[in-house]
Design an enzyme around this catalytic site. Structure first.
Site, PDB file in Angstrom:
ATOM      1  N   MET A 292       0.804  -1.208   0.000  1.00  0.00           N
ATOM      2  CA  MET A 292       0.000   0.000   0.000  1.00  0.00           C
ATOM      3  C   MET A 292       0.841   1.263   0.000  1.00  0.00           C
ATOM      4  SD  MET A 292      -3.376  -0.472   0.165  1.00  0.00           S
ATOM      5  CE  MET A 292      -4.394   0.358   1.369  1.00  0.00           C
ATOM      6  N   TYR A 435      -9.398   4.910  -4.056  1.00  0.00           N
ATOM      7  CA  TYR A 435      -8.750   3.603  -3.808  1.00  0.00           C
ATOM      8  C   TYR A 435      -7.385   3.725  -3.122  1.00  0.00           C
ATOM      9  CZ  TYR A 435      -6.761   3.807  -8.716  1.00  0.00           C
ATOM     10  OH  TYR A 435      -6.135   4.127  -9.879  1.00  0.00           O
ATOM     11  N   GLU A 436      -6.871   2.605  -2.704  1.00  0.00           N
ATOM     12  CA  GLU A 436      -5.653   2.545  -1.857  1.00  0.00           C
ATOM     13  C   GLU A 436      -5.818   3.336  -0.560  1.00  0.00           C
ATOM     14  OE1 GLU A 436      -3.365   0.497  -2.473  1.00  0.00           O
ATOM     15  OE2 GLU A 436      -3.742   0.067  -4.575  1.00  0.00           O
ATOM     16  N   GLY A 437      -7.025   3.294  -0.010  1.00  0.00           N
ATOM     17  CA  GLY A 437      -7.325   4.072   1.194  1.00  0.00           C
ATOM     18  C   GLY A 437      -7.913   5.406   0.778  1.00  0.00           C
TER      19      GLY A 437
END
Lengths: 599, 599
Positions: A292, A435-437
């Protein structure tokens, strides 16, 4: 061919004159990656992206990836050929370890290559991006045997990789996932469950897809502590290394999205699929963060990259579109002569330059954190990466939305017509803030995890580093006076807001979270202003350089007209939680409660 | 059915307690339009929109309007039935003159009906909106004979209307249009040319379409002074009033747009089509402004309306989506419990409330400007309409983009998936900042045409009016202290910026234009804060009213956390033109100039 012009010159300028790439090229292991060599590679990559990848962008949007009745997934026209050429050229392997066939170049150069790929075609760029995330997880946590088995062909790009985190009820809360992993007598695991939002979860670009899958063993602790990470290949491998029969993973859906149509976002069903544990059980979250953290900076770079592509298009439109007459003009003018169009162009250009410098600074710090001989220097670089990563991700993707909107706006009515292409950029980049947090998660990470590092000293030291530019700005004279004044004021506000966050955090974490998004934005604005000021200072000694010539006007515009937004954000950052929680759900929906009622 | 909940209670609250609808209901001609009657109508309209129109919104997006091989245009499933029901119910005619079958209700009520229609289905709402614009032009400038011939069926909605301004090379610069109008011996004109971006330029909702077309007679002066306006019906009328043969206007294309797919945006080709001159030759621009001014407030209302619909959806999602655990919670929480989600909800809710009050205030002033017995009062109301209209249009549509983005963001990954519907709102509303004069044009109108009214006195008097609230806020005590302080500070900044604009305008119009967009945003923020403060003050005496109960927390959140943005905008508004014009087109595109070059 398209009219995409790879911004290699600005990448090289930023690396050389702003973010200190020279320090990276001196690090042990990067001796071959001197600036000349790196720039040569970026020029070649830029040319490749302009000629081979950029022309696939429009077809990717129009056709989209599709799920066939037989369960296979087909990418849009041109993707397969472009990907084969990408693998053949070896661009994906440039920043990866030589031991597995890579070029051992710094992350900074790898990120620049990613930026150029994203500018050419954001949807396409996700295939190598996800592969790289999977590679990094394997490099950090895979066994020697696993590395040997999987990495060479992933590094070359012949095999693709994916990250399987999300499930219908486990999005931001990864710990809620329920996919099961049951150990078998032979040491492998049977993986069963459903994963959603899997980027390039299936496709026709590569013979093999290596899924990294988060799942839970039967006796695992609840929540994030009980998550393990598995290699689950699309096809099992035969003992001789050839590709064997299909593993128990199948695509049950491809999402219909607002943008990045060319990227197949899959629903994957795992039915007792064979998985190989990475590291130990219950290490999954740690492995996920390796994937991440690198991906988050890349997602911020998507914001920058799509904004750059859209900016180029809007600049071309503004230069060619004749409409009305500007003040003082004696004949009809291209709209670039109108002040408000100029404002939209300058806003795009200066934010893009600031973001590019910010992303590269982050990457340079990654390289220092992994390659510097001195442990303390490595540790400090790692802290800076921790601080900058959520800022890069959120500020980059938020600006991606705002700047592509300006680019669209410059096109007037044509911007809303799909044929023009401006709308695609606006639609494509919208996912980056999610996305990705989500960007809200990034802001929570900034104040929840990163701010507390050494009781705030990590943040305060970075602010002090930025303040060091003040002397140079003072010496630079009148031309830099407004930049110096605005930067100084903004740094004061950033420091005061940070002090408020630190003093409030222990007793009232909800108030700190309440201000987290405006606080992150303040950080982004200030770091951007500092980097543009550095960039303009460096330009003084570069007569005749076209990039250098634009740095002072850009830095001044940013300092005088964009950076003052900090003052407007401080009250929201430090307002606490009262106003946000003053209305309950019913009151927030008062129109609901009152439906049909008379006042 | 959908879950759309018409915000009738808030409309009624705003009319009653904030924008002074009582003054309108007392005007001669509006005696029948008392608040109780008006509210009853809005409740019925709200119910109709929720039940009949809102369910067509999704199909409209998925199917879109289409051009058939035979040249006809078909609207999406359900539009025809919904439109027939709309005509049957007579909602479009409520604010139109009784003489032509209307209800003679104030513009304020007409705008509220428009808002509810736009919330139900923005694309659909454009058919009646454009018809109304055409009606207003005919009411002001049509001959008695023309009014009798066209208006009754347009007022009822049986016939639709359009506005034909734009041509490929004449967008913002209307004066560049080249469509020809040649006078015939019988007094009619032959109209020849191509028009683009014609909203509902053709469709299957009505038997007849009445195009209002801007064109140029052979000897007309150049530019905007030589434009005339013509009625060009889709079908010629027989002497007995029945519909005759097809006129020479044909649809040659329907645009593929990013949003409002249900609204056919047509390319229309006129080939010696029969047109009837409205008013005199060369009056076209004046007639166009009648259509445009009313349409501009409506377009601002689109921003508000789509934001309201998106907000409702995001609130519902935030209430139901369980994900992770909020601070202090003992079990997993709906995401509405997370502060950053609250921030997104409160931001949406308070901006929406501010916008609704702003649009209705504008409409109330329109009503006063047309119906008040005192000429001076009418004139002042007209000035206020002139001031508020560009603000309503730009601030409303800009916020439409920003707020629908927040609504989408709250959905996380689901927001990017088209099935969720959040993305449609984001795509649909994007056009509002562009059409009916781009937001840049609005800002130019604000500083170019409106600021100079009575040498700035019009603006300064409005600021003084807003300042009058200060005494009441002071008397209201501690709860209102922060609202009072922030509003006072913002009014000071608005006044100082206005003074700068006035003193700069004569000598340096380019600098005033350079700051026009930030200046307009300052106006929007301050007027919104003032109206929410009024709204909260009124709420003190309304115990037990659900809408009233939310006004103070909203006004405080807005004042403390959104209004301070003014401070961040003043520097950009007053920076002048230097920074914007420091880089020429080549320098703006420095990446272009440096393509392939080495640093």
């Amino acid at each position: 061919m398209t009219d995409f012009r790879p911004p290699v010159a600005d990448l090289a300028y930023a690396l050389t004159h702003v973010v200190g790439y020279d320090r990276v090229a001196e690090l042990p292991g990067f001796e071959h990656a001197d600036l000349d060599t790196a720039t040569e590679i970026l020029e070649e990559v830029g040319g490749f992206m302009a000629e081979v990848v950029a022309p696939t962008n429009r077809a990717g949007d129009l056709e989209g990836a599709r799920l066939n009745p037989d369960g296979t997934v087909t990418t849009p026209t041109g993707f397969k050929e472009a990907y084969a050429a990408y693998v053949e050229a070896g661009w994906g392997s440039v920043p990866l370890p030589e031991a597995f066939g890579g070029g051992d170049f710094p992350r900074a150069i790898g990120l620049a290559i990613q930026e150029l790929t994203m500018e050419a075609n954001m949807a396409f760029s996700l295939a190598p991006l996800l592969t790289q995330g999977a590679i990094e997880a394997l490099l950090h946590y895979g066994s020697e045997e696993q590395k040997q088995a999987w990495l060479p062909k992933m590094v070359s790009g012949e095999w693709a990789g994916t990250m399987n985190l999300t499930e219908p009820h486990a999005g931001s809360d990864v710990g809620a996932l329920t996919t099961k992993a049951v150990k078998r007598p032979d040491g492998t695991y049977g993986i069963t469950g459903q994963k959603i939002f899997i980027t390039f979860g299936d496709h026709d670009l590569s013979d093999q897809i290596v899924h990294l899958v988060l799942a839970r063993t039967p006796d695992a602790p609840a929540g994030t502590k009980g998550i393990s990470c598995f290699i689950v290949p699309k096809f099992l491998m035969n003992d001789d290394g050839s590709i064997g029969e299909r593993n128990g993973v199948h695509t049950v859906g491809v999402e219909h999205k607002m943008g990045i149509h060319g990227s197949p976002t899959c629903v994957l069903s795992y039915e007792d699929a064979t998985g190989y544990l990475i590291g130990d059980e219950n290490l999954g979250m740690r492995i996920m963060f390796v994937m991440m953290n690198s991906a988050r900076v890349s997602v911020g770079t998507q914001g920058l990259a799509v904004a750059e592509r859209a900016y180029q298009q809007s600049l071309e439109y503004a230069t060619g579109r004749i409409q009305g007459r500007a003040i003082g003009a004696t004949q009809d003018s291209p709209i670039i002569e109108f002040p408000d169009v100029r404002r939209m162009l300058m806003t795009q250009k200066s934010y893009i330059a600031a973001l590019r410098r910010m992303m590269l600074l982050n990457a340079v710090q990654v390289d220092i954190s992994t390659h510097h001989p001195d442990a303390a220097t490595r540790a400090r670089a790692d802290e800076i990466v921790g601080l900058l990563t959520p800022i890069c991700k959120s500020f980059g993707s938020d600006l991606g939305n705002e700047l592509t909107s300006l680019a669209l706006q410059i096109h007037g009515g044509m911007g809303f017509i799909e044929e023009t292409g401006a709308a695609q950029h606006y639609r494509d980049v919208r996912i980056a803030a999610i996305y990705e947090g989500t960007n809200g998660i990034q802001a929570a990470d900034l104040v929840g995890r990163k701010l507390g590092v050494r009781n705030g000293a990590s943040f305060l030291e970075f602010i002090a580093t930025m303040r060091e530019l003040d002397g140079e700005l003072a010496d630079a004279g009148d031309e830099f006076a407004s930049i110096r004044a605005q930067l100084s004021t903004s740094l004061d506000m950033l420091e005061q807001t940070t002090a408020w966050m630190l003093s409030t955090g222990q007793s009232d974490p909800n108030s700190v979270l309440s201000g987290s998004s405006p606080y992150l934005r303040i950080w982004g604005l200030v770091v951007g202003g500092w980097l543009l000021a550095k960039s303009a200072l460096a330009a003084r000694e570069l007569d005749g350089d076209a990039i250098a010539a634009t740095q002072l006007p850009m830095a001044r515009f940013y300092a005088e007209q964009l950076l003052p937004a900090v003052a407007g954000l401080v009250p929201a950052a430090t307002a606490g939680s009262r106003d946000l929680f003053a209305l309950d759900a019913d009151a927030l929906g008062d129109v609901v409660a009152r439906r049909g009622a008379r006042v």
